[in-house]
Design a protein around this motif. Structure first.
Motif, short mmCIF file in Angstrom:
data_model
loop_
_atom_site.label_atom_id
_atom_site.label_comp_id
_atom_site.label_asym_id
_atom_site.label_seq_id
_atom_site.Cartn_x
_atom_site.Cartn_y
_atom_site.Cartn_z
N THR A 33 24.31 25.77 -17.77
CA THR A 33 25.18 25.93 -16.59
C THR A 33 26.56 26.45 -16.95
O THR A 33 27.18 27.17 -16.18
N ASP A 34 27.07 26.09 -18.15
CA ASP A 34 28.42 26.55 -18.53
C ASP A 34 28.39 27.89 -19.27
O ASP A 34 29.40 28.34 -19.78
N TRP A 35 27.22 28.53 -19.29
CA TRP A 35 27.07 29.80 -20.01
C TRP A 35 27.79 30.93 -19.30
O TRP A 35 27.80 31.00 -18.07
N GLN A 36 28.43 31.82 -20.06
CA GLN A 36 29.09 33.01 -19.50
C GLN A 36 28.72 34.19 -20.36
O GLN A 36 28.61 34.06 -21.57
N PRO A 37 28.53 35.36 -19.75
CA PRO A 37 28.28 36.54 -20.59
C PRO A 37 29.49 36.81 -21.48
O PRO A 37 30.62 36.47 -21.11
N ILE A 38 29.23 37.44 -22.61
CA ILE A 38 30.28 37.59 -23.62
C ILE A 38 31.47 38.39 -23.10
O ILE A 38 32.61 38.15 -23.49
N TRP A 39 31.24 39.34 -22.18
CA TRP A 39 32.35 40.16 -21.69
C TRP A 39 33.21 39.41 -20.67
O TRP A 39 34.25 39.90 -20.28
N LYS A 40 32.78 38.22 -20.25
CA LYS A 40 33.60 37.46 -19.30
C LYS A 40 34.31 36.29 -19.97
O LYS A 40 35.09 35.60 -19.34
N ARG A 41 34.00 36.04 -21.25
CA ARG A 41 34.63 34.93 -21.95
C ARG A 41 36.09 35.27 -22.25
O ARG A 41 36.42 36.43 -22.46
N PRO A 42 36.94 34.27 -22.28
CA PRO A 42 38.34 34.55 -22.64
C PRO A 42 38.42 35.03 -24.08
O PRO A 42 37.69 34.56 -24.95
N ARG A 43 39.28 36.00 -24.32
CA ARG A 43 39.38 36.58 -25.66
C ARG A 43 40.17 35.69 -26.59
O ARG A 43 41.17 35.09 -26.18
N LYS A 44 39.72 35.66 -27.83
CA LYS A 44 40.46 34.94 -28.85
C LYS A 44 41.49 35.91 -29.42
O LYS A 44 41.11 37.00 -29.89
N PRO A 45 42.77 35.60 -29.37
CA PRO A 45 43.76 36.57 -29.85
C PRO A 45 43.61 36.81 -31.35
O PRO A 45 43.34 35.87 -32.11
N LYS A 46 43.77 38.10 -31.76
CA LYS A 46 43.66 38.44 -33.18
C LYS A 46 44.98 38.15 -33.87
O LYS A 46 46.04 38.24 -33.24
#
Length: 108
Positions: A33-46
């Motif tokens: 249920t908490d799954w999100q496609p990778i392009w919608k996940r918040p980005r981890k700052p580099k």
């Protein structure tokens, strides 16, 4: 008029088991249920270092592409034949060499 056959308890039991197994499989393969496609996940700052490394790699790649493009264009540029082969003797030599290259004489 058609009549339905009496319900066989063994067949009913098998059908119930199949339905239950299908339900379990559907639950197992369903996304959590908490799954999100990778392009919608918040980005981890580099980190700054990682960002600079990536940019350096990109610069190097683009520079190499520019060099390839430049030399590719150089190769296709038409050149006058007279400048390449100055004298008639040199032209004759080049013709003879070309004939040799395109013949099977060197195989014998």
């Amino acid at each position: 008029m058609t009549t339905t056959p009496p319900a066989d308890p063994r067949i009913e039991a098998v059908a119930a088991r199949l339905k239950e197994a299908a339900q379990k499989r559907a639950e197992a393969y369903a996304p959590p249920t908490d799954w999100q496609p990778i392009w919608k996940r918040p980005r981890k700052p580099k980190s700054i270092k990682a960002k600079k490394e990536e940019l350096a790699k990109q610069r190097k790649r683009l520079k190499a592409a520019g060099v390839r493009r430049f030399y590719g264009a150089q190769a296709r540029r038409p050149r006058p034949r007279q400048n390449r082969i100055g004298s008639a003797a040199a032209r004759r030599d080049s013709r003879a060499l070309s004939r040799m290259r395109h013949s099977n004489a060197w195989l014998g």
